[in-house]
Design a protein around this motif. Structure first.
Motif, short mmCIF file in Angstrom:
data_model
loop_
_atom_site.label_atom_id
_atom_site.label_comp_id
_atom_site.label_asym_id
_atom_site.label_seq_id
_atom_site.Cartn_x
_atom_site.Cartn_y
_atom_site.Cartn_z
N VAL A 167 0.82 -1.21 0.00
CA VAL A 167 0.00 0.00 0.00
C VAL A 167 0.86 1.26 0.00
O VAL A 167 0.68 2.14 -0.87
N PRO A 168 1.82 1.42 0.92
CA PRO A 168 2.65 2.64 0.87
C PRO A 168 3.50 2.74 -0.39
O PRO A 168 3.76 3.85 -0.88
N GLN A 169 3.90 1.61 -0.95
CA GLN A 169 4.67 1.65 -2.20
C GLN A 169 3.83 2.20 -3.34
O GLN A 169 4.29 3.02 -4.14
N LEU A 170 2.57 1.76 -3.41
CA LEU A 170 1.69 2.21 -4.48
C LEU A 170 1.33 3.69 -4.31
O LEU A 170 1.29 4.45 -5.29
N LEU A 171 1.10 4.12 -3.08
CA LEU A 171 0.79 5.52 -2.84
C LEU A 171 2.01 6.41 -3.12
O LEU A 171 1.87 7.52 -3.63
N GLU A 172 3.17 5.91 -2.82
CA GLU A 172 4.40 6.64 -3.13
C GLU A 172 4.55 6.82 -4.63
O GLU A 172 4.96 7.88 -5.12
N ARG A 173 4.17 5.79 -5.39
CA ARG A 173 4.32 5.84 -6.85
C ARG A 173 3.47 6.95 -7.46
O ARG A 173 3.85 7.54 -8.48
N VAL A 174 2.32 7.25 -6.84
CA VAL A 174 1.46 8.30 -7.38
C VAL A 174 1.54 9.59 -6.56
O VAL A 174 0.69 10.48 -6.67
N GLY A 175 2.58 9.69 -5.72
CA GLY A 175 2.84 10.92 -4.99
C GLY A 175 1.91 11.18 -3.83
O GLY A 175 1.66 12.35 -3.48
N LEU A 176 1.40 10.13 -3.18
CA LEU A 176 0.45 10.29 -2.08
C LEU A 176 0.92 9.59 -0.80
O LEU A 176 0.11 9.12 -0.01
N HIS A 177 2.22 9.54 -0.58
CA HIS A 177 2.75 8.80 0.55
C HIS A 177 2.32 9.39 1.89
O HIS A 177 2.31 8.68 2.91
N ASP A 178 1.92 10.67 1.91
CA ASP A 178 1.63 11.33 3.18
C ASP A 178 0.14 11.45 3.48
O ASP A 178 -0.24 12.14 4.44
N VAL A 179 -0.73 10.81 2.71
CA VAL A 179 -2.17 10.94 2.95
C VAL A 179 -2.86 9.60 3.17
O VAL A 179 -4.09 9.50 3.11
N ALA A 180 -2.10 8.56 3.45
CA ALA A 180 -2.67 7.21 3.55
C ALA A 180 -3.77 7.10 4.59
O ALA A 180 -4.74 6.35 4.41
N GLU A 181 -3.67 7.86 5.68
CA GLU A 181 -4.64 7.73 6.77
C GLU A 181 -5.81 8.71 6.64
O GLU A 181 -6.71 8.70 7.48
N ARG A 182 -5.81 9.53 5.63
CA ARG A 182 -6.93 10.46 5.46
C ARG A 182 -8.12 9.77 4.83
O ARG A 182 -7.98 8.80 4.08
N ARG A 183 -9.30 10.30 5.11
CA ARG A 183 -10.51 9.83 4.43
C ARG A 183 -10.55 10.44 3.02
O ARG A 183 -9.96 11.51 2.77
N VAL A 184 -11.28 9.78 2.16
CA VAL A 184 -11.35 10.23 0.77
C VAL A 184 -11.86 11.66 0.68
O VAL A 184 -11.37 12.46 -0.12
N TRP A 185 -12.85 12.01 1.50
CA TRP A 185 -13.44 13.35 1.41
C TRP A 185 -12.51 14.42 1.97
O TRP A 185 -12.81 15.62 1.87
N GLN A 186 -11.38 14.03 2.54
CA GLN A 186 -10.42 14.99 3.08
C GLN A 186 -9.32 15.36 2.08
O GLN A 186 -8.44 16.14 2.41
N ILE A 187 -9.35 14.80 0.89
CA ILE A 187 -8.32 15.10 -0.11
C ILE A 187 -8.98 15.70 -1.35
O ILE A 187 -10.19 15.59 -1.55
N SER A 188 -8.17 16.33 -2.20
CA SER A 188 -8.69 17.03 -3.38
C SER A 188 -9.13 16.04 -4.47
O SER A 188 -8.81 14.85 -4.43
N GLY A 189 -9.85 16.60 -5.47
CA GLY A 189 -10.29 15.76 -6.58
C GLY A 189 -9.13 15.15 -7.35
O GLY A 189 -9.18 13.99 -7.77
N GLY A 190 -8.05 15.93 -7.53
CA GLY A 190 -6.88 15.41 -8.20
C GLY A 190 -6.22 14.29 -7.42
O GLY A 190 -5.78 13.28 -7.99
#
Length: 260
Positions: free
Chosen positions: A117-140
């Motif tokens: 999971v952290p490897q995949l999020l790192e690949r798309v530049g989201l390593h620091d938002v893994a614990e956020r809910r979907v509605w807490q992040i931008s559309g992009g």
């Protein structure tokens, strides 16, 4: 360009027509996509781009002709990762939880899921938002999660149906750059649907322009531009880039005029 079928074809579309009642949406179309290619389908609304993508995904069966992915008739949810216009994430799960769920459905063991999971999020530049809910992040960012989720399952084929259409211009360009880099690194075969000529030239290793309904091949153009080692602004500044944009843009306009 389209080639004869062979064992290394990731997608083989042969003599396909697809009708909805009395209306022919697509065809006849024949396309053969080798493994590792990035094919972009471009054309006006209603030309059958998304219909072709659904046929490749196995959500629908062609009225006539055959579609094969990896040499087999495609089945929904198998053999291809899917990214749609809307992210279609589960809002009650965290960002990491959405990616972890895709791994779970793919049968990845729990310990391996925790590492990937952290490897995949790192690949798309989201390593620091893994614990956020979907509605807490931008559309992009949500669309990046959708791409990470599609990459989570080790399918060799990635299908994307106008995934950046609802985003602002700056976010769209950034995600185009991210997707171009990720697919170059992973070597996955991609079929990408768009209305944008610039997006088609920037992303594709090959661009197919479809006529207005029924969608047929108006132009099948190889994109002979470097896939790695060139900055996006430098790539867009190349004379070949401008020439390809002009060629494909002319084909899109001409296909609509002929249909009219």
């Amino acid at each position: 360009m389209s080639s004869s079928p062979s064992a290394d074809q990731a997608v083989a579309i042969d003599g396909v027509e697809h009708r909805y009642g009395a209306v022919t949406a697509v065809g006849p179309v024949s396309l053969h996509v080798p493994a590792g290619a990035f094919l972009v389908l471009v054309g006006a609304s209603g030309c059958g781009k998304s219909t072709l993508l659904r046929l490749i995904a196995g959500f629908e069966r062609p009225t006539t002709g055959t579609v094969r992915t990896g040499g087999r008739i495609p089945e929904p949810g198998r053999g291809a990762g899917l990214v749609f216009q809307q992210p279609r994430l589960l809002p009650w799960k965290t960002v990491g939880g959405n990616v972890e769920l895709a791994l779970r459905y793919a049968g990845v063991p729990p310990k391996e899921r925790a590492a990937r999971v952290p490897q995949l999020l790192e690949r798309v530049g989201l390593h620091d938002v893994a614990e956020r809910r979907v509605w807490q992040i931008s559309g992009g960012q949500q669309q990046r999660v959708a791409i990470a989720r599609a990459l989570a399952v080790p399918n060799p084929l990635l299908l994307l149906d106008e995934p950046f259409a609802a985003l602002d211009a700056l976010t769209r360009e950034r995600l185009q750059e991210d997707l171009r880099q990720v697919t170059a690194e992973t070597g996955r075969t991609c079929v990408f649907v768009t209305h944008s000529v610039d997006e088609a030239v920037f992303l594709g290793s090959r661009v197919v322009v479809l006529t207005s309904r029924p969608g047929r091949v108006a132009l099948d153009q190889d994109i002979d531009l470097p896939r790695t080692g060139v900055e996006p602004d430098e790539l867009r500044g190349l004379p070949q880039y401008a020439e390809l944009r002009a060629t494909i843009g002319h084909a899109v306009r001409s296909s609509q005029e002929v249909a009219a």
